[in-house]
Design a protein around this motif. Structure first.
Motif, mmCIF file in Angstrom:
data_model
loop_
_atom_site.group_PDB
_atom_site.id
_atom_site.type_symbol
_atom_site.label_atom_id
_atom_site.label_comp_id
_atom_site.label_asym_id
_atom_site.label_seq_id
_atom_site.Cartn_x
_atom_site.Cartn_y
_atom_site.Cartn_z
ATOM 1 N N ALA A 16 -43.883 76.767 -62.568
ATOM 2 C CA ALA A 16 -42.308 76.259 -62.920
ATOM 3 C C ALA A 16 -42.386 75.592 -64.133
ATOM 4 C CB ALA A 16 -41.826 75.809 -61.737
ATOM 5 N N ALA A 17 -41.271 75.692 -64.788
ATOM 6 C CA ALA A 17 -40.837 74.572 -65.749
ATOM 7 C C ALA A 17 -41.108 73.178 -65.275
ATOM 8 C CB ALA A 17 -39.716 74.592 -66.565
ATOM 9 N N ARG A 18 -41.723 72.516 -66.016
ATOM 10 C CA ARG A 18 -42.059 71.122 -65.834
ATOM 11 C C ARG A 18 -41.906 70.133 -66.895
ATOM 12 N NH1 ARG A 18 -42.975 72.748 -61.058
ATOM 13 N NH2 ARG A 18 -45.064 72.927 -60.259
ATOM 14 N N ARG A 19 -41.703 68.700 -66.679
ATOM 15 C CA ARG A 19 -41.402 67.699 -67.679
ATOM 16 C C ARG A 19 -42.783 66.580 -67.241
ATOM 17 N NH1 ARG A 19 -36.901 64.695 -66.868
ATOM 18 N NH2 ARG A 19 -37.286 63.774 -68.969
ATOM 19 N N TRP A 20 -43.091 66.112 -68.233
ATOM 20 C CA TRP A 20 -44.261 65.173 -68.042
ATOM 21 C C TRP A 20 -44.256 63.770 -69.003
ATOM 22 C CZ3 TRP A 20 -47.404 66.711 -64.156
ATOM 23 C CH2 TRP A 20 -47.454 67.990 -63.635
ATOM 24 N N ARG A 21 -44.559 62.817 -68.377
ATOM 25 C CA ARG A 21 -44.530 61.594 -69.331
ATOM 26 C C ARG A 21 -46.167 61.534 -69.774
ATOM 27 N NH1 ARG A 21 -46.493 56.564 -68.425
ATOM 28 N NH2 ARG A 21 -46.405 56.817 -66.086
ATOM 29 N N ILE A 22 -46.310 61.331 -70.865
ATOM 30 C CA ILE A 22 -47.497 61.591 -71.785
ATOM 31 C C ILE A 22 -47.990 60.285 -72.472
ATOM 32 C CG2 ILE A 22 -47.276 64.056 -71.981
ATOM 33 C CD1 ILE A 22 -47.143 62.238 -75.110
ATOM 34 N N GLU A 23 -49.097 60.312 -72.536
ATOM 35 C CA GLU A 23 -49.892 59.085 -73.434
ATOM 36 C C GLU A 23 -50.543 59.836 -74.779
ATOM 37 O OE1 GLU A 23 -52.751 57.575 -71.015
ATOM 38 O OE2 GLU A 23 -51.105 56.503 -69.747
ATOM 39 N N ARG A 52 -52.813 60.279 -77.890
ATOM 40 C CA ARG A 52 -54.398 59.587 -78.178
ATOM 41 C C ARG A 52 -54.556 60.362 -79.387
ATOM 42 N NH1 ARG A 52 -57.925 61.225 -72.834
ATOM 43 N NH2 ARG A 52 -58.925 62.005 -74.349
ATOM 44 N N ALA A 53 -55.684 59.801 -80.196
ATOM 45 C CA ALA A 53 -55.885 60.272 -81.405
ATOM 46 C C ALA A 53 -56.240 61.629 -81.550
ATOM 47 C CB ALA A 53 -57.279 59.391 -81.856
ATOM 48 N N ASP A 54 -56.941 62.262 -80.339
ATOM 49 C CA ASP A 54 -57.348 63.689 -80.441
ATOM 50 C C ASP A 54 -56.353 64.613 -79.650
ATOM 51 O OD1 ASP A 54 -57.843 62.650 -77.737
ATOM 52 O OD2 ASP A 54 -59.653 63.746 -77.412
ATOM 53 N N GLY A 55 -55.172 64.217 -79.224
ATOM 54 C CA GLY A 55 -54.279 64.665 -78.536
ATOM 55 C C GLY A 55 -53.274 64.101 -77.411
ATOM 56 N N LEU A 56 -53.197 64.490 -76.389
ATOM 57 C CA LEU A 56 -52.302 63.867 -75.402
ATOM 58 C C LEU A 56 -53.139 63.992 -74.017
ATOM 59 C CD1 LEU A 56 -50.438 66.075 -73.571
ATOM 60 C CD2 LEU A 56 -49.592 66.338 -75.978
ATOM 61 N N ARG A 57 -52.596 63.044 -73.022
ATOM 62 C CA ARG A 57 -53.122 62.803 -71.776
ATOM 63 C C ARG A 57 -51.741 62.582 -70.694
ATOM 64 N NH1 ARG A 57 -53.150 58.999 -68.097
ATOM 65 N NH2 ARG A 57 -54.841 58.952 -66.341
ATOM 66 N N ILE A 58 -51.907 63.580 -69.852
ATOM 67 C CA ILE A 58 -50.584 63.641 -68.953
ATOM 68 C C ILE A 58 -50.581 62.268 -67.844
ATOM 69 C CG2 ILE A 58 -49.485 64.986 -67.062
ATOM 70 C CD1 ILE A 58 -49.368 66.221 -69.838
ATOM 71 N N ALA A 59 -49.643 61.521 -67.987
ATOM 72 C CA ALA A 59 -49.279 60.368 -67.459
ATOM 73 C C ALA A 59 -48.904 60.549 -66.119
ATOM 74 C CB ALA A 59 -48.849 59.123 -68.086
ATOM 75 N N ALA A 60 -47.787 60.955 -65.834
ATOM 76 C CA ALA A 60 -47.110 61.381 -64.608
ATOM 77 C C ALA A 60 -46.095 62.555 -64.828
ATOM 78 C CB ALA A 60 -46.247 60.123 -64.413
ATOM 79 N N ARG A 61 -45.790 63.088 -63.765
ATOM 80 C CA ARG A 61 -44.850 64.268 -63.658
ATOM 81 C C ARG A 61 -43.320 63.372 -63.614
ATOM 82 N NH1 ARG A 61 -44.172 69.027 -59.240
ATOM 83 N NH2 ARG A 61 -42.166 69.866 -60.224
ATOM 84 N N LEU A 62 -42.397 63.931 -64.380
ATOM 85 C CA LEU A 62 -41.175 63.452 -64.287
ATOM 86 C C LEU A 62 -40.057 64.431 -63.512
ATOM 87 C CD1 LEU A 62 -40.865 62.515 -68.111
ATOM 88 C CD2 LEU A 62 -41.133 60.803 -65.971
#
Length: 87
Positions: free
Chosen positions: A66-73, A75-85
Motif C-alpha cells: 500500500a501507499a505509505r509515508r515515511w519520516r526519513i534521515e 545521508r550523504a549516500d542516500g536516505l534512511r527510513i526513520a519511522a512510518r507516518l
C-alpha cells in the motif's frame, strides 16, 4: 519539468531502518522520485523536507504494498527510513 531522482532501496519494501542509495553525483532533493527496490520492482514517490511518500506497488513476487509515508534521515549516500507516518 525536472526528471525524477532515482533511488535504489536495499530491500523489497521500506521499513524503519531501511536504507536507499542514490547514484553517485546525485542528491535526493525534494521532488519526484522513482524507487527501484531490490527485487526489481519500482514505485513512484515524492520527497518533501523529511517526508518520503511512496505510491502503491507490487513486489516482483506479486505482494501488494500500500501507499505509505515515511519520516526519513538524509545521508550523504542516500536516505534512511526513520519511522512510518500516518497516511
Amino acid at each position: 519539468m525536472q526528471d525524477a531522482t532515482e533511488i535504489e532501496a536495499d530491500h523489497t519494501h521500506f521499513y524503519p531502518g531501511a536504507t536507499a542509495r542514490v547514484p553517485p553525483g546525485a542528491a535526493p532533493g525534494d521532488g519526484a522520485l522513482v524507487v527501484h527496490f531490490a527485487d526489481g520492482s519500482t514505485a513512484s514517490g515524492t520527497l518533501a523536507a523529511e517526508t518520503l511518500t511512496v505510491a502503491p506497488y507490487r513486489t516482483r513476487a506479486g505482494t501488494p504494498i500500500a501507499a505509505r509515508r515515511w519520516r526519513i534521515e538524509r545521508r550523504a549516500d542516500g536516505l534512511r527510513i526513520a519511522a512510518r507516518l500516518p497516511a
